[in-house]
Design a protein around this motif. Structure first.
Motif, PDB file in Angstrom:
ATOM      1  N   SER A 148      10.561  -6.300 -50.199  1.00  0.00           N
ATOM      2  CA  SER A 148       9.704  -5.734 -51.261  1.00  0.00           C
ATOM      3  C   SER A 148      10.508  -5.378 -52.503  1.00  0.00           C
ATOM      4  O   SER A 148      10.029  -4.623 -53.352  1.00  0.00           O
ATOM      5  CB  SER A 148       8.938  -4.498 -50.763  1.00  0.00           C
ATOM      6  OG  SER A 148       8.165  -4.805 -49.631  1.00  0.00           O
ATOM      7  N   PRO A 150      11.840  -5.571 -56.050  1.00  0.00           N
ATOM      8  CA  PRO A 150      11.412  -6.248 -57.279  1.00  0.00           C
ATOM      9  C   PRO A 150      12.493  -7.182 -57.832  1.00  0.00           C
ATOM     10  O   PRO A 150      13.641  -6.775 -58.024  1.00  0.00           O
ATOM     11  CB  PRO A 150      11.140  -5.088 -58.241  1.00  0.00           C
ATOM     12  CG  PRO A 150      10.820  -3.928 -57.333  1.00  0.00           C
ATOM     13  CD  PRO A 150      11.728  -4.108 -56.144  1.00  0.00           C
ATOM     14  N   TYR A 167       7.113  -8.299 -52.906  1.00  0.00           N
ATOM     15  CA  TYR A 167       6.352  -7.075 -53.106  1.00  0.00           C
ATOM     16  C   TYR A 167       4.865  -7.388 -52.945  1.00  0.00           C
ATOM     17  O   TYR A 167       4.370  -8.376 -53.492  1.00  0.00           O
ATOM     18  CB  TYR A 167       6.628  -6.532 -54.514  1.00  0.00           C
ATOM     19  CG  TYR A 167       5.908  -5.249 -54.843  1.00  0.00           C
ATOM     20  CD1 TYR A 167       6.535  -4.025 -54.665  1.00  0.00           C
ATOM     21  CD2 TYR A 167       4.606  -5.259 -55.341  1.00  0.00           C
ATOM     22  CE1 TYR A 167       5.881  -2.835 -54.974  1.00  0.00           C
ATOM     23  CE2 TYR A 167       3.944  -4.077 -55.646  1.00  0.00           C
ATOM     24  CZ  TYR A 167       4.586  -2.873 -55.465  1.00  0.00           C
ATOM     25  OH  TYR A 167       3.925  -1.714 -55.766  1.00  0.00           O
ATOM     26  N   TYR A 172       0.996  -1.596 -52.289  1.00  0.00           N
ATOM     27  CA  TYR A 172       2.387  -1.192 -52.470  1.00  0.00           C
ATOM     28  C   TYR A 172       2.971  -0.944 -51.085  1.00  0.00           C
ATOM     29  O   TYR A 172       2.232  -0.721 -50.121  1.00  0.00           O
ATOM     30  CB  TYR A 172       2.501   0.056 -53.353  1.00  0.00           C
ATOM     31  CG  TYR A 172       1.921   1.309 -52.771  1.00  0.00           C
ATOM     32  CD1 TYR A 172       2.716   2.201 -52.048  1.00  0.00           C
ATOM     33  CD2 TYR A 172       0.580   1.633 -52.952  1.00  0.00           C
ATOM     34  CE1 TYR A 172       2.192   3.357 -51.500  1.00  0.00           C
ATOM     35  CE2 TYR A 172       0.045   2.799 -52.408  1.00  0.00           C
ATOM     36  CZ  TYR A 172       0.856   3.655 -51.695  1.00  0.00           C
ATOM     37  OH  TYR A 172       0.331   4.804 -51.154  1.00  0.00           O
ATOM     38  N   GLU A 202       8.677   2.693 -52.286  1.00  0.00           N
ATOM     39  CA  GLU A 202       7.986   3.163 -53.487  1.00  0.00           C
ATOM     40  C   GLU A 202       7.309   4.517 -53.317  1.00  0.00           C
ATOM     41  O   GLU A 202       6.852   5.128 -54.289  1.00  0.00           O
ATOM     42  CB  GLU A 202       6.946   2.122 -53.915  1.00  0.00           C
ATOM     43  CG  GLU A 202       6.416   2.336 -55.324  1.00  0.00           C
ATOM     44  CD  GLU A 202       5.560   1.189 -55.803  1.00  0.00           C
ATOM     45  OE1 GLU A 202       5.177   1.205 -56.983  1.00  0.00           O
ATOM     46  OE2 GLU A 202       5.271   0.273 -55.010  1.00  0.00           O
TER      47      GLU A 202
END
Length: 454
Positions: A148, A150, A167, A172, A202
Motif C-alpha cells: 500500500s 504510495p 494502495y 484506505y 494510514e
C-alpha cells in the motif's frame, strides 16, 4: 646459486600474495553483514503521541529501550504526504525530487497530479527526478516488497520493486491490512525472498483528520497499532530474526486542530478569469495565473491584508523551505497560519467527512511548526540501544536505510552528522568495500613484485 635465489623469490612472492589475499579477506569480513530492513510509514503520527499519559504504548516503549528514537522528525515543506513520502525515500528535498504537493500542475506536460482521482499521477515524469529506496535496492540486486506504499506501483527510472501491493483506491488500508502485510513480510524474511519490506499505515492520519489529534478515537487506533508492534517483536524472536532484521518507523508529518471558525476565503478577492489553474485548499493553495495576470492576482490577494495568510511569489519563497527551485512550484503560493484553513473559488467549503461532520485536524503548514513534526524510531542489529538523538530532517533517513542494506546510496541531500548515534556503525557499502579490498590486494602484490625484481 641463481636458481636457488629465484626459487626463494618465487616462494616469497607466493607468501606475499597469500598474505594479501588473507588480509583482503579479513578486511572484507570486517564490514558488517547486509541485514534485512522492515519499514513502517505511519502517516500523520505526530512526534508527541508517544508521550501521551492517557494511553499505554508498551510495544513502542519496548522498541525505544531496544533501539534509537529521535526527539522529532522534521518534515520537508509543505508538510503534506506525497512531498514527504518522497523526501524520506529519496533523501532529497522537494525542490530536488519534484514532488512539490499532493496536488500539482505540470506546465511542461499540461497535466495535473490529483492524488486518488486521476491516472496521470502514475506517469513516470512526476517521479523520475528522485530515486526511491526500492529503485536503489533493485538496481543493486536486492529484493523489495512494498504494501500500500504510495508510488510503489509506478515504474520509476525504468525500475519496479520486486512486489507492490497497490494502495486501495476506493478505500484506505485498515488494521487488518497492516496485520496481513506484517505476516507476509516476516515470511518473506524467513524464507530469504525479501531484503527490504515497506508497510504503509494510514490510520493515524485518517483518525487525526476525522476526529482530531487529541481525540479518544485516535488514541484507540494508536494503541491498536502499538499492539501490532509488540507482537512483531515477539514474532521476530520466535523466528530467530532479531539479529538479521532492522526496523525503521517514521511518519511524513504531524497534525494540528482546525475548525470552521478559522477559515480564510479568498473567493471574493480574486477574479477566476485571471487564473489558469488553482489547486488544493487548507494549509496551502497553489495558483498559476493566466499570462500577464501574475502581478494582478498577487496584488488582489495581498490586499486581503489577512494576518493569518502569507502570499508569496515563487521568487520570494524562503530558502529554508528548499521548495522554490523546481519548475512545478506554482508562481503564487498561499500558506495559512498554523490551524487556519484556506478555501478557494473551486473548493469553497471547509472539508467535512460524510456522517461525522467537519474535519477536526490537518497539516501542510510551515514545517517549523511543532505540530507538524513527525517520528523516527528504529531497532535491530545495526541500531544503537536505548538512545534518544536530537531531532533531524527526514532527508537524512535514506542514507541510513541504504547503509544497513549494504547499498551504495544515490546522490542525496542527507548528512551523516545529523543522525550521529542512531546506527552502531557507518560503513562503506559492501560493493565499495570489495572493490577497495581487491584493489589493495593487487597494489600490494605488484609493489612486492617490483621490489623483488630490483
Amino acid at each position: 646459486m641463481m636458481a636457488g635465489l629465484r626459487y626463494f623469490k618465487t616462494i616469497h612472492v607466493f607468501h606475499v600474495l597469500l598474505y594479501c589475499v588473507l588480509f583482503g579477506s579479513v578486511a572484507m569480513h570486517a564490514v558488517p553483514k547486509d541485514n534485512k530492513l522492515l519499514l513502517f510509514l505511519l502517516d500523520g503520527f505526530r512526534w508527541d503521541y508517544f508521550d501521551r499519559q492517557e494511553i499505554n504504548l508498551p510495544g513502542f516503549r519496548r522498541m525505544m529501550r531496544e533501539g534509537a528514537r529521535a526527539e522529532y522528525l522534521l518534515p520537508d515543506f509543505p508538510s503534506l504526504s506525497y512531498p514527504n513520502y518522497y523526501s524520506i525515500m529519496t533523501g532529497l528535498h522537494c525542490e530536488d525530487h519534484g514532488m512539490v504537493g499532493n496536488y500539482m500542475f505540470d506546465t511542461k506536460h499540461n497535466e495535473s497530479f490529483l492524488i486518488g482521482v486521476n491516472r496521470d499521477q502514475y506517469h513516470a515524469y512526476w517521479w523520475d527526478d528522485g530515486e526511491p529506496l526500492w529503485v536503489t535496492a533493485e538496481k543493486q540486486g536486492k529484493r523489495s516488497y512494498f504494501y500500500s506504499w504510495p508510488g510503489c506501483e509506478v515504474t520509476i527510472r525504468g525500475v519496479d520493486p520486486t512486489y507492490c501491493k497497490k494502495y486501495p483506491m476506493l478505500s484506505y488500508p485498515k488494521l487488518k491490512d497492516m496485520q496481513a502485510a506484517i505476516a507476509e513480510g516476516l515470511e518473506l524474511f524467513s524464507n530469504g525472498s525479501a531484503d527490504v519490506v515497506g508497510i504503509y499505515v494510514e490510520l493515524p492520519d485518517k483518525y487525526g483528520h476525522k476526529y482530531g489529534p487529541s481525540s479518544a478515537k485516535l488514541n484507540q487506533k494508536l494503541e491498536e497499532i502499538d499492539a501490532e508492534m509488540d507482537k512483531l517483536l515477539d514474532e521476530l524472536e520466535s523466528r530467530d530474526l532479531r539479529d538479521d532484521v532492522n526496523i525503521m518507523i517514521f511518519s511524513d508529518h504531524g497534525m494540528t486542530e482546525v475548525s470552521e471558525t478559522r477559515v480564510i476565503n479568498i473567493t471574493d478577492y480574486v477574479d477566476i478569469e485571471d487564473i489558469r489553474v488553482v489547486l488544493d485548499a487548507g494549509a496551502n493553495v497553489y495558483i498559476w495565473p493566466n499570462p500577464g495576470k501574475l502581478d494582478k492576482v498577487y496584488s488582489d490577494l495581498v490586499a486581503m491584508d489577512n494576518p493569518y495568510l502569507t502570499v508569496l511569489k515563487k521568487a520570494d519563497i524562503p530558502d529554508r523551505w528548499y521548495y522554490r527551485n523546481h519548475y512545478r512550484t506554482s508562481p503564487i503560493l498561499l500558506v495559512a497560519a498554523n490551524g487556519w484553513y484556506i478555501t478557494t473559488p473551486l473548493l469553497p467549503r471547509f472539508f467535512s467527512y460524510f456522517g461525522s461532520g467537519p474535519m477536526q485536524g490537518t497539516h501542510g503548514f510551515d514545517n517549523n511548526e511543532t505540530d507538524m513534526q513527525g517520528i523516527f524510531l528504529a531497532t535491530g542489529p545495526d541500531i544503537s540501544q536505548n538512545v534518544v538523538v536530537k531531532g533531524f530532517a527526514n532527508i537524512h533517513i535514506y542514507q541510513m536505510m541504504c547503509d544497513v542494506l549494504g547499498l551504495t546510496p544515490n546522490q542525496n541531500d542527507g548528512q551523516w552528522d545529523a543522525v550521529a548515534g542512531v546506527l552502531t556503525h557507518k560503513r562503506i557499502s559492501s560493493a565499495t568495500s570489495v572493490v577497495v579490498n581487491v584493489t589493495m590486494v593487487i597494489v600490494m602484490a605488484v609493489f612486492s613484485l617490483i621490489r623483488l625484481s630490483i
